[in-house]
Design a protein around this motif. Structure first.
Motif, PDB file in Angstrom:
ATOM      1  N   VAL A 164       0.850  -1.193   0.000  1.00 32.44           N
ATOM      2  CA  VAL A 164       0.000   0.000   0.000  1.00 32.44           C
ATOM      3  C   VAL A 164       0.888   1.246   0.000  1.00 32.44           C
ATOM      4  CG1 VAL A 164      -1.735   1.333   1.252  1.00 32.44           C
ATOM      5  CG2 VAL A 164      -1.887  -1.168   1.181  1.00 32.44           C
ATOM      6  N   LYS A 166       1.217   5.062   0.550  1.00 30.13           N
ATOM      7  CA  LYS A 166       0.500   6.096   1.291  1.00 30.13           C
ATOM      8  C   LYS A 166       1.224   7.429   1.125  1.00 30.13           C
ATOM      9  CE  LYS A 166      -1.120   2.877   4.882  1.00 30.13           C
ATOM     10  NZ  LYS A 166      -1.107   2.557   6.335  1.00 30.13           N
ATOM     11  N   THR A 202      -3.737   7.206  -1.421  1.00 30.97           N
ATOM     12  CA  THR A 202      -3.402   5.860  -0.960  1.00 30.97           C
ATOM     13  C   THR A 202      -3.823   4.841  -2.012  1.00 30.97           C
ATOM     14  OG1 THR A 202      -3.781   6.558   1.325  1.00 30.97           O
ATOM     15  CG2 THR A 202      -3.665   4.191   0.912  1.00 30.97           C
ATOM     16  N   GLN A 204      -3.274   0.652  -3.446  1.00 29.05           N
ATOM     17  CA  GLN A 204      -2.847  -0.713  -3.115  1.00 29.05           C
ATOM     18  C   GLN A 204      -2.597  -1.496  -4.390  1.00 29.05           C
ATOM     19  OE1 GLN A 204      -5.705  -3.380  -1.169  1.00 29.05           O
ATOM     20  NE2 GLN A 204      -4.032  -4.080   0.146  1.00 29.05           N
ATOM     21  N   THR A 206      -2.728  -4.631  -6.576  1.00 28.80           N
ATOM     22  CA  THR A 206      -3.700  -5.719  -6.571  1.00 28.80           C
ATOM     23  C   THR A 206      -3.021  -7.050  -6.831  1.00 28.80           C
ATOM     24  OG1 THR A 206      -4.180  -5.589  -8.928  1.00 28.80           O
ATOM     25  CG2 THR A 206      -5.445  -4.141  -7.476  1.00 28.80           C
TER      26      THR A 206
END
Length: 220
Positions: A164, A166, A202, A204, A206
């Protein structure tokens, strides 16, 4: 990953190893570990210190810099060591070993047997040979050519907890690019389903980032 404690299978694997004489002289608890292709054999995220000797299969070892640049350090087949440096130094936060095919390793705990290992001259002799070869390889290594998109994906995969990212500005600083460049790449990857936005700034990575997908992005 599968751990195997069958004594007969362990003995057969040790007998096939070129280091069988030294291994048989060590009074330690051996077991086998089987990995599937693509599984991480060792990484900074693993807390258990293991010494592993490749018994069957092959591995790729690489180093990931903070900017996502990937260096290929080595590849190993039968009798290659993993964990030799962990006997003496704190675990590296950037070195990974990945099974490049189905892999079986002879394994044992470093922490549990450290004193035994360090007092065995035969074991230390082949550790010295292994480390000398690795140092020689490191002196000639170079970074694999990488596009910014590739570095972003590597950064998320290897340097971000839970894959992730951020904070776009902070990540852009580590990746040596502008926040605008990074945002464009994230938007494109999101459109392609490679990343998903889960909050403000943010993103992520996959699960669909398989090796073939990553290779496609290497060309961008």
């Amino acid at each position: 990953m599968e751990r195997i404690f069958d004594r007969e299978k362990i003995a057969e694997s040790i007998a096939r190893s070129k280091y069988h004489e030294v291994l048989e002289s060590l009074n330690i608890d051996f077991y086998l570990i089987r990995y599937e292709k693509g599984e991480l054999v060792c990484s900074p995220f693993q807390t258990e210190l293991l010494f592993q000797i490749v018994e069957q299969g092959s591995i790729d070892i690489y180093f990931i810099r903070d900017d996502g640049t990937r260096y290929s350090l080595s590849n190993g087949t039968a009798d290659y060591f993993l964990g030799d440096m962990d006997l003496f130094y704190p675990k590296s936060g950037s070195i990974y070993a990945e099974a490049s095919e189905s892999l079986t390793c002879i394994a044992f705990s470093i922490e549990k047997h450290r004193e035994t290992l360090l007092s065995n001259s035969g074991f230390l002799a082949f550790i010295c040979r292994s480390l000398s070869a690795k140092i020689g390889a490191i002196t000639t290594m170079d970074a694999a050519p990488a596009s910014l998109t590739e570095r972003v994906l590597s950064y998320m995969k290897y340097k971000c907890e839970g894959a992730v990212l951020k904070g776009v500005e902070q990540a852009a600083f580590h990746l040596h690019c502008s926040p605008r460049q990074l945002q464009r790449i994230l938007n494109r990857c999101e459109a392609d389903g490679v990343v998903r936005k889960i909050g403000k700034g943010t993103y992520q990575l996959t699960f669909v980032l398989a090796e073939d997908v990553e290779n496609d992005y290497n060309k961008i």
